[in-house]
Design a protein around this motif. Structure first.
Motif, PDB file in Angstrom:
ATOM      1  N   LEU A  97      29.437  29.254  55.743  1.00 33.68           N
ATOM      2  CA  LEU A  97      28.255  28.451  56.022  1.00 33.68           C
ATOM      3  C   LEU A  97      26.990  29.305  56.077  1.00 33.68           C
ATOM      4  CD1 LEU A  97      29.768  26.257  58.866  1.00 33.68           C
ATOM      5  CD2 LEU A  97      29.608  25.695  56.437  1.00 33.68           C
ATOM      6  N   GLN A  98      25.862  28.641  55.968  1.00 33.02           N
ATOM      7  CA  GLN A  98      24.564  29.322  55.988  1.00 33.02           C
ATOM      8  C   GLN A  98      24.114  29.569  57.426  1.00 33.02           C
ATOM      9  OE1 GLN A  98      21.533  28.283  53.133  1.00 33.02           O
ATOM     10  NE2 GLN A  98      20.020  28.010  54.743  1.00 33.02           N
ATOM     11  N   PRO A  99      23.627  30.763  57.732  1.00 35.41           N
ATOM     12  CA  PRO A  99      23.087  31.022  59.075  1.00 35.41           C
ATOM     13  C   PRO A  99      21.672  30.476  59.212  1.00 35.41           C
ATOM     14  CG  PRO A  99      22.921  32.991  57.732  1.00 35.41           C
ATOM     15  CD  PRO A  99      23.637  31.964  56.881  1.00 35.41           C
ATOM     16  N   GLY A 100      21.155  30.558  60.442  1.00 34.04           N
ATOM     17  CA  GLY A 100      19.776  30.150  60.684  1.00 34.04           C
ATOM     18  C   GLY A 100      19.645  28.661  60.931  1.00 34.04           C
ATOM     19  N   TYR A 101      18.464  28.121  60.655  1.00 35.91           N
ATOM     20  CA  TYR A 101      18.169  26.717  60.918  1.00 35.91           C
ATOM     21  C   TYR A 101      18.785  25.860  59.820  1.00 35.91           C
ATOM     22  CZ  TYR A 101      15.576  22.509  62.248  1.00 35.91           C
ATOM     23  OH  TYR A 101      15.235  21.242  62.657  1.00 35.91           O
ATOM     24  N   THR A 102      19.767  25.043  60.188  1.00 35.00           N
ATOM     25  CA  THR A 102      20.424  24.132  59.246  1.00 35.00           C
ATOM     26  C   THR A 102      20.525  22.722  59.815  1.00 35.00           C
ATOM     27  OG1 THR A 102      22.600  24.795  60.113  1.00 35.00           O
ATOM     28  CG2 THR A 102      21.792  25.964  58.157  1.00 35.00           C
ATOM     29  N   ALA A 103      19.726  22.418  60.816  1.00 37.65           N
ATOM     30  CA  ALA A 103      19.793  21.096  61.464  1.00 37.65           C
ATOM     31  C   ALA A 103      19.662  19.988  60.426  1.00 37.65           C
ATOM     32  CB  ALA A 103      18.695  20.969  62.510  1.00 37.65           C
ATOM     33  N   GLY A 104      20.409  18.917  60.665  1.00 33.61           N
ATOM     34  CA  GLY A 104      20.355  17.759  59.788  1.00 33.61           C
ATOM     35  C   GLY A 104      21.204  17.856  58.549  1.00 33.61           C
ATOM     36  N   GLU A 137      33.593  18.075  58.804  1.00 29.45           N
ATOM     37  CA  GLU A 137      32.147  18.051  58.626  1.00 29.45           C
ATOM     38  C   GLU A 137      31.522  19.103  59.539  1.00 29.45           C
ATOM     39  OE1 GLU A 137      31.020  13.476  57.546  1.00 29.45           O
ATOM     40  OE2 GLU A 137      31.674  13.855  59.610  1.00 29.45           O
ATOM     41  N   PHE A 138      30.828  20.048  58.937  1.00 29.16           N
ATOM     42  CA  PHE A 138      30.114  21.058  59.717  1.00 29.16           C
ATOM     43  C   PHE A 138      28.715  20.525  59.979  1.00 29.16           C
ATOM     44  CE2 PHE A 138      33.354  23.267  57.317  1.00 29.16           C
ATOM     45  CZ  PHE A 138      33.917  24.103  58.258  1.00 29.16           C
ATOM     46  N   LEU A 139      28.406  20.323  61.247  1.00 32.15           N
ATOM     47  CA  LEU A 139      27.130  19.749  61.639  1.00 32.15           C
ATOM     48  C   LEU A 139      26.106  20.865  61.759  1.00 32.15           C
ATOM     49  CD1 LEU A 139      28.344  17.249  64.396  1.00 32.15           C
ATOM     50  CD2 LEU A 139      28.358  16.974  61.912  1.00 32.15           C
ATOM     51  N   GLY A 140      25.074  20.806  60.921  1.00 29.45           N
ATOM     52  CA  GLY A 140      24.035  21.828  60.931  1.00 29.45           C
ATOM     53  C   GLY A 140      23.398  21.959  62.306  1.00 29.45           C
ATOM     54  N   THR A 141      22.760  23.097  62.532  1.00 30.03           N
ATOM     55  CA  THR A 141      22.311  23.400  63.884  1.00 30.03           C
ATOM     56  C   THR A 141      20.973  24.140  63.875  1.00 30.03           C
ATOM     57  OG1 THR A 141      23.043  24.384  65.977  1.00 30.03           O
ATOM     58  CG2 THR A 141      23.543  25.609  63.961  1.00 30.03           C
ATOM     59  N   THR A 142      20.417  24.335  65.038  1.00 30.10           N
ATOM     60  CA  THR A 142      19.209  25.134  65.194  1.00 30.10           C
ATOM     61  C   THR A 142      19.607  26.600  65.325  1.00 30.10           C
ATOM     62  OG1 THR A 142      19.267  24.719  67.583  1.00 30.10           O
ATOM     63  CG2 THR A 142      17.920  23.239  66.234  1.00 30.10           C
ATOM     64  N   GLN A 143      18.618  27.471  65.273  1.00 24.78           N
ATOM     65  CA  GLN A 143      18.907  28.899  65.181  1.00 24.78           C
ATOM     66  C   GLN A 143      19.570  29.468  66.434  1.00 24.78           C
ATOM     67  OE1 GLN A 143      14.854  29.818  64.118  1.00 24.78           O
ATOM     68  NE2 GLN A 143      15.444  30.460  62.055  1.00 24.78           N
ATOM     69  N   ASP A 144      19.434  28.798  67.552  1.00 30.25           N
ATOM     70  CA  ASP A 144      19.947  29.349  68.796  1.00 30.25           C
ATOM     71  C   ASP A 144      21.271  28.738  69.234  1.00 30.25           C
ATOM     72  OD1 ASP A 144      18.687  26.894  69.157  1.00 30.25           O
ATOM     73  OD2 ASP A 144      18.122  27.325  71.234  1.00 30.25           O
ATOM     74  N   LYS A 145      21.863  27.872  68.405  1.00 28.48           N
ATOM     75  CA  LYS A 145      23.094  27.194  68.803  1.00 28.48           C
ATOM     76  C   LYS A 145      24.146  27.306  67.707  1.00 28.48           C
ATOM     77  CE  LYS A 145      20.796  23.860  71.831  1.00 28.48           C
ATOM     78  NZ  LYS A 145      20.547  22.421  72.115  1.00 28.48           N
ATOM     79  N   ARG A 148      36.689   8.119  64.539  1.00 24.37           N
ATOM     80  CA  ARG A 148      37.642   8.711  65.472  1.00 24.37           C
ATOM     81  C   ARG A 148      37.345  10.215  65.545  1.00 24.37           C
ATOM     82  NH1 ARG A 148      39.877   4.051  63.479  1.00 24.37           N
ATOM     83  NH2 ARG A 148      41.386   2.992  64.833  1.00 24.37           N
ATOM     84  N   GLU A 149      36.167  10.513  66.064  1.00 27.47           N
ATOM     85  CA  GLU A 149      35.646  11.872  66.032  1.00 27.47           C
ATOM     86  C   GLU A 149      36.249  12.761  67.119  1.00 27.47           C
ATOM     87  OE1 GLU A 149      33.787   9.147  66.568  1.00 27.47           O
ATOM     88  OE2 GLU A 149      32.279   8.949  64.988  1.00 27.47           O
ATOM     89  N   MET A 150      36.572  13.958  66.733  1.00 30.93           N
ATOM     90  CA  MET A 150      36.871  15.028  67.676  1.00 30.93           C
ATOM     91  C   MET A 150      36.078  16.240  67.195  1.00 30.93           C
ATOM     92  SD  MET A 150      40.561  16.581  68.959  1.00 30.93           S
ATOM     93  CE  MET A 150      41.133  15.000  69.617  1.00 30.93           C
ATOM     94  N   LYS A 151      35.277  16.828  68.095  1.00 33.07           N
ATOM     95  CA  LYS A 151      34.353  17.890  67.710  1.00 33.07           C
ATOM     96  C   LYS A 151      34.710  19.191  68.430  1.00 33.07           C
ATOM     97  CE  LYS A 151      30.563  14.536  67.283  1.00 33.07           C
ATOM     98  NZ  LYS A 151      29.172  14.202  67.685  1.00 33.07           N
ATOM     99  N   PHE A 152      34.453  20.295  67.730  1.00 31.12           N
ATOM    100  CA  PHE A 152      34.801  21.619  68.240  1.00 31.12           C
ATOM    101  C   PHE A 152      33.677  22.611  67.982  1.00 31.12           C
ATOM    102  CE2 PHE A 152      38.608  19.442  66.856  1.00 31.12           C
ATOM    103  CZ  PHE A 152      39.542  19.687  67.845  1.00 31.12           C
ATOM    104  N   ARG A 153      33.500  23.540  68.897  1.00 30.67           N
ATOM    105  CA  ARG A 153      32.889  24.815  68.552  1.00 30.67           C
ATOM    106  C   ARG A 153      33.995  25.680  67.950  1.00 30.67           C
ATOM    107  NH1 ARG A 153      31.969  27.775  72.569  1.00 30.67           N
ATOM    108  NH2 ARG A 153      32.961  26.496  74.162  1.00 30.67           N
TER     109      ARG A 153
END
Length: 292
Positions: A87-94, A117-125, A146-151
Motif C-alpha cells: 500500500l501507499q504511505p502518507g495521506y490516502t484518506a478516502g 478492503e484497505f481503508l485509506g487513512t491520514t498521515q498519523d494513523k 458483515r464487517e469486521m475491521k482490523f489494524r
C-alpha cells in the motif's frame, strides 16, 4: 515492589509478543499453491491507462481522472484466492485498495461479495483492513454488510504481504501471511454466499465512507494514489467444473474449521487488533444478521 516487578514482567512479555507478531498458525496453505502471472489469471476491467504490469507486479493508481480495476478470467464456485499487496504511505484518506470476490456483474443489485478492503487513512494513523461479506443484499437499498475491521501488526506500506480468501461450501476464512484473522462459517443457506464469483482487485475513491465514516476525503494534491499487487495464487473449483471438483480446505485436517494452533493465532489477532465487529455493534439490527 513485588507488584511493580510482576507488572513490569507482564508488560515486557506483551511488548515482545506484539513485536514478534501473532503466534505461528502451524499451517501455511499458501506454501502448497503455486504463483501465477497476472495475465494467466486476470485481465483489465476498467481504467487501463491507470494500470501497469512490470516484472510480475501490477500497479493500479487513482488520480482525479480515474482509478483502475482488474478481474479474473474465470468465475469460481469455491477456492483459495490470494495476492501480495503493498500500500501507499502518507495521506490516502478516502481511497480504497481492494482484493475481493463478487458476482455483481451477473446479479446487479442482488449480488454476493467477499472483501478485503484497505481503508485509506491520514498521515498519523494506520490503515484499517476491512473484511466483509454480502449475501444477496447489496445495491438494492437493503445493504446488509458483515464487517469486521482490523489494524495490522505490521506496516503494510513498507513491503508486500500476502492476503487470501478461502471460500468453500462450509466456510470463509481470511488469511494475512497465512494467519487466519477471521472465519465466517456457513450456518444457513440464507447467510452464506453460494453462487459463483469472480476475483477482482481495484483502487477507487470512496470518500463518502472509507475513512472514519467519511470524515476525511480523498485529497488529490497527494495524487496519484497507488496500490501494488503480485504473487497471485488461485486454486479451486471453476464454475464450469461442476460438482465433481473437490473444494479447498483451510486446515491441515482437510475438513472445515481450523486447527487448534490456527484458532490460537486467530484469537490473538482478534484480541489485539480487531477494532470493529458487526455482531458486537449494539446499533445494528441483528434480526438482519441471524448468524450473530
Amino acid at each position: 515492589m513485588a507488584l511493580f516487578v510482576s507488572l513490569l514482567v507482564i508488560f515486557l512479555f506483551l511488548s515482545r509478543n506484539y513485536a514478534q507478531g501473532p503466534p505461528s498458525p502451524g499451517y501455511f496453505p499458501s506454501s502448497s499453491i503455486g504463483s501465477m502471472g497476472f495475465n494467466q489469471g486476470f485481465k483489465n476491467l476498467w481504467g487501463p491507462q491507470h494500470q501497469r504490469i512490470d516484472q510480475g507486479t501490477v500497479t493500479l493508481w487513482l488520480d482525479r481522472n480515474s482509478g483502475s480495476g482488474y478481474k479474473s478470467l474465470s468465475p469460481y464456485s469455491s477456492g483459495y484466492f490470494g495476492a501480495a499487496i503493498k500500500l501507499q504511505p502518507g495521506y490516502t484518506a478516502g481511497v480504497i485498495t481492494s482484493f475481493y470476490l463478487s458476482n455483481n456483474e451477473d446479479h446487479p443489485g442482488n449480488h454476493d461479495e467477499i472483501d478485503f478492503e484497505f481503508l485509506g487513512t491520514t498521515q498519523d494513523k494506520p490503515y484499517i483492513l476491512q473484511t466483509n461479506v454480502y449475501i444477496r443484499g447489496s445495491g438494492d437499498g437493503n445493504i446488509i454488510g458483515r464487517e469486521m475491521k482490523f489494524r495490522l501488526w505490521f506496516d503494510p506500506t513498507r513491503d508486500f504481504h500476502n492476503y487470501a480468501i478461502l471460500w468453500n461450501p462450509s466456510e470463509i476464512i481470511y488469511f494475512v501471511d497465512d494467519v487466519p484473522i477471521r472465519r465466517y462459517p456457513r450456518k444457513s443457506d440464507a447467510t452464506f454466499p453460494l453462487r459463483p464469483m469472480w476475483v477482482y482487485g481495484s483502487i477507487w475513491d470512496a470518500s463518502s465512507w472509507a475513512t472514519e465514516n467519511g470524515k476525511y476525503k480523498a485529497d488529490y494534491q497527494y495524487q496519484p494514489f497507488v496500490g501494488r499487487y503480485n504473487n497471485f495464487k488461485i486454486t479451486g473449483c471453476k464454475a464450469s467444473n461442476g460438482a465433481s471438483c473437490r473444494p479447498v480446505a483451510g486446515s491441515p485436517y482437510g475438513s472445515s474449521g481450523l486447527s487448534r494452533q490456527q484458532y490460537a493465532a486467530m484469537w490473538w489477532v482478534q484480541g489485539n487488533y480487531k477494532v470493529y465487529d458487526y455482531c458486537q455493534d449494539s446499533r445494528r439490527d441483528h434480526r438482519l444478521t441471524p448468524e450473530c
